[in-house]
Motif scaffolding. Structure first.
Motif, PDB file in Angstrom:
ATOM      1  N   THR A   1      25.544  37.967 -83.223  1.00  0.00           N
ATOM      2  CA  THR A   1      26.774  37.962 -84.439  1.00  0.00           C
ATOM      3  C   THR A   1      27.734  39.314 -84.127  1.00  0.00           C
ATOM      4  OG1 THR A   1      27.722  37.846 -86.588  1.00  0.00           O
ATOM      5  CG2 THR A   1      25.587  39.071 -86.293  1.00  0.00           C
TER       6      THR A   1
ATOM      7  N   VAL B   1      21.824  22.082 -95.572  1.00  0.00           N
ATOM      8  CA  VAL B   1      21.892  23.315 -94.830  1.00  0.00           C
ATOM      9  C   VAL B   1      23.565  23.883 -94.721  1.00  0.00           C
ATOM     10  CG1 VAL B   1      21.910  23.944 -92.276  1.00  0.00           C
ATOM     11  CG2 VAL B   1      19.892  22.908 -93.469  1.00  0.00           C
TER      12      VAL B   1
ATOM     13  N   HIS C   1      29.472  26.265 -94.651  1.00  0.00           N
ATOM     14  CA  HIS C   1      30.051  25.301 -93.858  1.00  0.00           C
ATOM     15  C   HIS C   1      30.662  24.280 -94.543  1.00  0.00           C
ATOM     16  CE1 HIS C   1      27.529  26.737 -89.902  1.00  0.00           C
ATOM     17  NE2 HIS C   1      28.551  27.619 -90.426  1.00  0.00           N
TER      18      HIS C   1
ATOM     19  N   GLN D   1      20.094  34.640 -80.578  1.00  0.00           N
ATOM     20  CA  GLN D   1      21.290  34.485 -81.369  1.00  0.00           C
ATOM     21  C   GLN D   1      21.882  35.912 -81.704  1.00  0.00           C
ATOM     22  OE1 GLN D   1      20.105  31.784 -84.809  1.00  0.00           O
ATOM     23  NE2 GLN D   1      18.133  31.353 -83.399  1.00  0.00           N
TER      24      GLN D   1
ATOM     25  N   GLN E   1      24.326  25.859 -97.590  1.00  0.00           N
ATOM     26  CA  GLN E   1      23.742  27.245 -97.523  1.00  0.00           C
ATOM     27  C   GLN E   1      24.322  28.128 -96.594  1.00  0.00           C
ATOM     28  OE1 GLN E   1      19.839  25.458 -96.403  1.00  0.00           O
ATOM     29  NE2 GLN E   1      18.984  25.631 -98.321  1.00  0.00           N
ATOM     30  N   LEU E   2      24.924  27.615 -95.284  1.00  0.00           N
ATOM     31  CA  LEU E   2      25.486  28.370 -94.420  1.00  0.00           C
ATOM     32  C   LEU E   2      26.863  28.622 -94.500  1.00  0.00           C
ATOM     33  CD1 LEU E   2      23.878  27.044 -91.099  1.00  0.00           C
ATOM     34  CD2 LEU E   2      23.014  29.046 -92.425  1.00  0.00           C
TER      35      LEU E   2
ATOM     36  N   GLN F   1      27.020  34.091 -94.178  1.00  0.00           N
ATOM     37  CA  GLN F   1      28.081  33.163 -94.107  1.00  0.00           C
ATOM     38  C   GLN F   1      29.176  33.540 -93.156  1.00  0.00           C
ATOM     39  OE1 GLN F   1      27.904  30.946 -97.047  1.00  0.00           O
ATOM     40  NE2 GLN F   1      26.048  31.824 -96.356  1.00  0.00           N
TER      41      GLN F   1
ATOM     42  N   PRO G   1      23.493  32.579 -88.057  1.00  0.00           N
ATOM     43  CA  PRO G   1      23.139  31.361 -88.208  1.00  0.00           C
ATOM     44  C   PRO G   1      22.778  30.691 -86.887  1.00  0.00           C
ATOM     45  CG  PRO G   1      25.092  31.743 -89.591  1.00  0.00           C
ATOM     46  CD  PRO G   1      24.798  32.983 -88.707  1.00  0.00           C
ATOM     47  N   PRO G   2      21.738  29.826 -86.830  1.00  0.00           N
ATOM     48  CA  PRO G   2      21.212  28.893 -88.061  1.00  0.00           C
ATOM     49  C   PRO G   2      20.260  29.780 -88.330  1.00  0.00           C
ATOM     50  CG  PRO G   2      20.456  28.126 -85.680  1.00  0.00           C
ATOM     51  CD  PRO G   2      21.613  29.139 -85.419  1.00  0.00           C
TER      52      PRO G   2
ATOM     53  N   ALA H   1      18.098  32.774 -90.543  1.00  0.00           N
ATOM     54  CA  ALA H   1      18.270  33.090 -92.016  1.00  0.00           C
ATOM     55  C   ALA H   1      17.240  34.261 -92.431  1.00  0.00           C
ATOM     56  CB  ALA H   1      18.038  31.989 -92.907  1.00  0.00           C
TER      57      ALA H   1
ATOM     58  N   TYR I   1      21.606  33.939 -96.450  1.00  0.00           N
ATOM     59  CA  TYR I   1      22.153  33.338 -95.052  1.00  0.00           C
ATOM     60  C   TYR I   1      23.446  34.064 -95.005  1.00  0.00           C
ATOM     61  CZ  TYR I   1      19.219  28.922 -95.908  1.00  0.00           C
ATOM     62  OH  TYR I   1      18.334  28.163 -96.180  1.00  0.00           O
TER      63      TYR I   1
ATOM     64  N   ASP J   1      15.646  28.853 -86.876  1.00  0.00           N
ATOM     65  CA  ASP J   1      15.767  27.547 -87.424  1.00  0.00           C
ATOM     66  C   ASP J   1      14.354  27.095 -87.235  1.00  0.00           C
ATOM     67  OD1 ASP J   1      16.286  24.993 -87.880  1.00  0.00           O
ATOM     68  OD2 ASP J   1      17.723  24.581 -86.542  1.00  0.00           O
TER      69      ASP J   1
END
Length: 346
Positions: free
Chosen positions: A5, A329, A335, A3, A332-333, A74, A126-127, A129, A72, A164
């Protein structure tokens, strides 16, 4: 699957590769010491080791409590902690019930946020944390205080990047219903202490060996309490039922969050005693789940009681469980809207 970013302020130095939950750690931690009746200022130090004398109180008399919470990343690049005030209050409550020195709300909250800032680039995308483990231990050097609390303490905040919990998809659990034993002594259930988890372990291990069960649902006196590591809930399309709060079990923050979400969605929330027979009757047309920080909601697919197996619904993950988990969730994220102001920016 790795994952990644692209946000320059929060990107990890290395691509995040999930490892078994709780086995990876951020490079720095926050720490403070209680000596001579007062707490020191927080320091940020390498999270590689702590050294204590073998006579330290925690090793002999269990003077320890902790919390579990998550931060988390964002969509806008911020890092937010979920319901930090509730976790701070619960750690202080645990400390009080164990007669340990209590950090102030401000110090504990500041320590958590400061530790997260120091490790900001290690917060995974994400997903995944950042799991947060504030821990309080008694550090007085004494093996002669079996009936007295430690006069000294250490408070530290350890961080663990976690993937996750259901990376391969949510799988329904098998629970053994135990109507003879209890997870912990009734007066100690509200304390989030390592000793409470150890107390449940013999029953859980026997359930795994004999029934291949994932967990034990403790029902002393025939009334559902909690499992070895999570709160227990029943769902159908209109209702959510869970045990009313008392001192015998942990007052889960995820539990509270799910109840509030359910009520907002128009479901009737019932907090009351749940007899075993009701659980078994519920299997035909309802759902059952466990709530906790790590998994959020985990679906129960079957129960074992008195050597007989009871399948919940069709034995698969229920739609209400999935919907409530996803709703939480998403908050928390970042969304979905946060109508309860549960997120605190780091």
């Amino acid at each position: 699957m790795t994952q990644t970013t692209t946000n320059p302020d929060t990107a990890s130095a290395k691509p995040f590769k999930p490892a078994p939950f709780g086995t990876q750690f951020a490079s720095q931690m926050g720490i403070a010491w209680y000596r001579d009746g007062k707490w020191s200022d927080t320091e940020i130090v390498p999270a590689d080791e702590l050294r204590f004398h073998p006579g330290t109180h925690v090793f002999h008399y269990g003077s320890s409590c902790f919390e579990g919470q998550k931060a988390y990343l964002q969509p806008n690049g911020d890092v937010c902690v979920f319901r930090i005030d509730k976790n701070v209050a619960r750690l202080r409550q645990s400390a009080a019930l164990l007669y340990m020195p209590q950090p102030s709300e401000d110090q504990l909250k500041s320590m958590i946020l400061e530790t997260l800032r120091a490790n900001r680039k290690e917060v995974p995308p994400p997903p995944a944390a950042m799991y947060i483990r504030p821990t309080l231990i008694g550090t007085e050097r004494s093996i002669g205080k079996a009936a007295k609390p430690s006069a000294e303490a250490c408070l530290f905040v350890l961080l663990s990047p976690v993937g996750d919990y259901f990376e391969g998809g949510m799988k329904p659990l098998k629970l053994l219903i135990d109507d003879e034993n209890m997870r912990v002594a009734p007066h100690a259930g509200m304390v989030k202490a390592g000793a409470n988890y150890a107390s449940a372990l013999p029953h859980i291990m026997r359930a795994r060996e004999k029934y291949n069960a994932d967990q034990v649902l403790f029902c002393p006196g025939g009334i559902a309490q909690e499992t070895g590591a999570a709160n227990f809930l029943l769902f159908d399309e209109k209702r959510i039922v869970t045990k009313d709060l008392d001192s015998s079990f942990l007052h889960g923050i995820t539990r509270d969050s799910i109840l509030k979400l359910a009520a907002k969605r128009g479901m009737t929330v019932e907090e009351r005693p749940i007899p075993i027979q009701e659980i078994l009757d519920w299997c035909a047309n309802g759902e059952a789940a466990l709530s906790g920080t790590a998994a959020v909601l985990a679906s129960v697919g079957s129960f074992v009681y008195q050597d007989k197996t009871y399948v919940v619904g069709n034995g698969e993950v229920g739609p209400v469980t999935s919907a409530l988990r996803q709703a939480l969730v998403d908050i928390q994220l970042g969304h979905a809207e946060d109508p309860f102001n549960w997120l605190t920016k780091v």
